[in-house]
Design a protein around this motif. Structure first.
Motif, PDB file in Angstrom:
ATOM      1  N   LEU A  30       0.812  -1.214   0.000  1.00 14.51           N
ATOM      2  CA  LEU A  30       0.000   0.000   0.000  1.00 14.51           C
ATOM      3  C   LEU A  30       0.846   1.264   0.000  1.00 14.51           C
ATOM      4  O   LEU A  30       0.337   2.353   0.290  1.00 14.51           O
ATOM      5  N   GLN A  31       2.129   1.137  -0.341  1.00 13.57           N
ATOM      6  CA  GLN A  31       3.057   2.243  -0.120  1.00 13.57           C
ATOM      7  C   GLN A  31       2.676   3.520  -0.857  1.00 13.57           C
ATOM      8  O   GLN A  31       2.777   4.621  -0.298  1.00 13.57           O
ATOM      9  N   ASP A  32       2.243   3.414  -2.108  1.00 12.41           N
ATOM     10  CA  ASP A  32       1.911   4.637  -2.842  1.00 12.41           C
ATOM     11  C   ASP A  32       0.701   5.342  -2.224  1.00 12.41           C
ATOM     12  O   ASP A  32       0.620   6.576  -2.212  1.00 12.41           O
ATOM     13  N   LEU A  33      -0.229   4.561  -1.655  1.00 13.85           N
ATOM     14  CA  LEU A  33      -1.386   5.152  -0.983  1.00 13.85           C
ATOM     15  C   LEU A  33      -0.971   5.797   0.336  1.00 13.85           C
ATOM     16  O   LEU A  33      -1.440   6.897   0.679  1.00 13.85           O
ATOM     17  N   ILE A  34      -0.090   5.123   1.074  1.00 10.98           N
ATOM     18  CA  ILE A  34       0.402   5.666   2.348  1.00 10.98           C
ATOM     19  C   ILE A  34       1.158   6.968   2.120  1.00 10.98           C
ATOM     20  O   ILE A  34       0.965   7.951   2.849  1.00 10.98           O
ATOM     21  N   ASP A  35       2.009   6.997   1.099  1.00 10.25           N
ATOM     22  CA  ASP A  35       2.803   8.195   0.815  1.00 10.25           C
ATOM     23  C   ASP A  35       1.911   9.379   0.447  1.00 10.25           C
ATOM     24  O   ASP A  35       2.169  10.513   0.866  1.00 10.25           O
ATOM     25  N   LEU A  36       0.871   9.110  -0.323  1.00 10.20           N
ATOM     26  CA  LEU A  36      -0.057  10.177  -0.696  1.00 10.20           C
ATOM     27  C   LEU A  36      -0.825  10.675   0.528  1.00 10.20           C
ATOM     28  O   LEU A  36      -1.006  11.886   0.717  1.00 10.20           O
ATOM     29  N   LEU A  37      -1.248   9.743   1.353  1.00  9.65           N
ATOM     30  CA  LEU A  37      -1.984  10.106   2.564  1.00  9.65           C
ATOM     31  C   LEU A  37      -1.097  10.925   3.506  1.00  9.65           C
ATOM     32  O   LEU A  37      -1.571  11.867   4.156  1.00  9.65           O
ATOM     33  N   ALA A  38       0.172  10.572   3.563  1.00 13.82           N
ATOM     34  CA  ALA A  38       1.098  11.307   4.427  1.00 13.82           C
ATOM     35  C   ALA A  38       1.230  12.769   4.006  1.00 13.82           C
ATOM     36  O   ALA A  38       1.522  13.639   4.828  1.00 13.82           O
ATOM     37  N   LYS A  39       0.983  13.053   2.730  1.00 11.96           N
ATOM     38  CA  LYS A  39       1.089  14.424   2.212  1.00 11.96           C
ATOM     39  C   LYS A  39      -0.236  15.186   2.288  1.00 11.96           C
ATOM     40  O   LYS A  39      -0.237  16.404   2.453  1.00 11.96           O
ATOM     41  N   LYS A  40      -1.368  14.439   2.165  1.00  4.01           N
ATOM     42  CA  LYS A  40      -2.635  15.137   1.962  1.00  4.01           C
ATOM     43  C   LYS A  40      -3.767  14.655   2.877  1.00  4.01           C
ATOM     44  O   LYS A  40      -4.935  14.952   2.610  1.00  4.01           O
ATOM     45  N   ALA A  41      -3.450  13.957   3.949  1.00  3.45           N
ATOM     46  CA  ALA A  41      -4.507  13.415   4.805  1.00  3.45           C
ATOM     47  C   ALA A  41      -5.346  14.530   5.427  1.00  3.45           C
ATOM     48  O   ALA A  41      -4.800  15.490   5.971  1.00  3.45           O
ATOM     49  N   PRO A  42      -6.669  14.422   5.366  1.00  8.53           N
ATOM     50  CA  PRO A  42      -7.517  15.395   6.069  1.00  8.53           C
ATOM     51  C   PRO A  42      -7.267  15.317   7.577  1.00  8.53           C
ATOM     52  O   PRO A  42      -7.090  14.223   8.121  1.00  8.53           O
ATOM     53  N   LYS A  43      -7.279  16.460   8.239  1.00 10.52           N
ATOM     54  CA  LYS A  43      -7.046  16.478   9.690  1.00 10.52           C
ATOM     55  C   LYS A  43      -8.190  15.844  10.465  1.00 10.52           C
ATOM     56  O   LYS A  43      -8.082  15.611  11.670  1.00 10.52           O
ATOM     57  N   THR A  44      -9.278  15.560   9.762  1.00 11.67           N
ATOM     58  CA  THR A  44     -10.450  14.963  10.409  1.00 11.67           C
ATOM     59  C   THR A  44     -10.340  13.453  10.588  1.00 11.67           C
ATOM     60  O   THR A  44     -11.209  12.847  11.210  1.00 11.67           O
TER      61      THR A  44
END
Length: 316
Positions: free
Chosen positions: A126-140
């Protein structure tokens, strides 16, 4: 907070935004009129997300799991999964879907996310998804699941989560079910529940869990597993956790599925972390009469507990 949602709903309706009415209807649990409104303005609420409303891990897309769960006018929960062998027609990538989701107004207040397969369930993590989430995860975001209903846990790999922690400071619940994962230095100031299910927990991950910064943790559940599946943890990795005095909110501690359950039993009576617990779960391990007798011989250390679970061990 329903009243806060209604303030937003009123403001949006004043602007002529149909999302205001959708918030009001969904908050009031008026399912049928909410659906009618949603269908009328589907292009507005979904846009490019419309074709991705079902997970891509079923031969029959119509019966596949919903990818989005809506609440109060926005997407509340997301489940992303693509099993290449179950759906060969999908030629895109989950990373593209996640990017669209995080960019879309309907994804502004995502609270829960679950990730399953990411193309090939045996080879792709899931690395590409994790990396994207690490940059753009909603604070909610309050809840994350990696490995949602895993079929063959030993084949399933998550990836490296070390860059993710600072991106989800309000995380309350974390569950990982996988054959392998890398945790790094965990900093989760609001985490209350953490569950790590694996066939073999690596010593590095054992250390990460034992030294994690999660002052509000209430429920900690760890499966240690078998050395044949990479489980090389010993009491050495667990001892720093047992020595901690700063986890004052912790009520449930699960040290489960362990080949060194007898060693855990011998370490527990003097464990500093024990004093604040209500439930101690040592189930599914290889504890023998030796470990059970040691616990019984030091019963005063455990008298404050509401429950000790020793089920599915090797106790006569």
């Amino acid at each position: 907070d329903a009243s806060a949602w209604m303030v937003l709903a009123d403001w949006l309706q004043d602007q002529g935004d149909p999302r205001g009415e959708l918030i009001a209807l969904q908050t009031a649990n008026k399912t049928k009129p909410a659906k009618a409104l949603f269908d009328k303005h589907k292009a507005y609420f979904l846009g490019p997300l419309e074709e991705h409303q079902k997970c891509y891990d079923s031969y029959d897309l119509k019966s596949a799991t919903d990818a989005f769960t809506w609440r109060s006018g926005y997407i509340f929960k997301v489940r992303l999964s693509h099993n290449h062998y179950a759906n060969e027609e999908f030629k895109g990538s989950l990373k593209e879907v996640l990017q669209m989701l995080l960019d879309h107004p309907s994804g502004r207040f995502i609270t829960e996310m679950a990730f399953q397969d990411n193309n090939d369930p045996n080879d792709d993590d899931l690395q590409d998804l994790i990396d994207l989430l690490a940059k753009k995860a909603p604070k909610t975001i309050r809840k994350l699941e990696f490995g949602d209903e895993v079929d063959q846990i030993s084949w399933y790999n998550v990836g490296n989560l070390s860059k993710l922690w600072k991106a989800v400071p309000n995380l309350h619940t974390l569950q990982i079910e996988a054959g392998s994962f890398t945790l790094g230095k965990i900093e989760a100031p609001n985490l209350k529940k953490a569950v790590f299910i694996t066939g073999g927990l690596g010593s590095a991950e054992g250390k990460s869990i034992a030294t994690a910064q999660w002052p509000k943790i209430e429920h900690l559940e760890v499966y240690f597993g078998d050395e044949n599946y990479g489980g090389d943890c010993t009491i050495k990795q667990v001892q720093p956790l047992l020595d901690r005095t700063d986890l004052t909110k912790l009520q449930y501690l699960g040290l489960k599925n362990s080949e060194f359950a007898n060693d855990i039993a011998r370490a527990l009576p003097k464990a500093k972390i024990l004093k604040g617990l209500k439930k101690l779960d040592l189930s599914m391990g290889i504890m023998t009469d030796e470990g059970a007798e040691y616990l019984a011989a030091h019963k005063d250390a455990f008298k404050h507990l509401e429950e000790i679970d020793l089920s599915e061990n090797y106790i006569s």
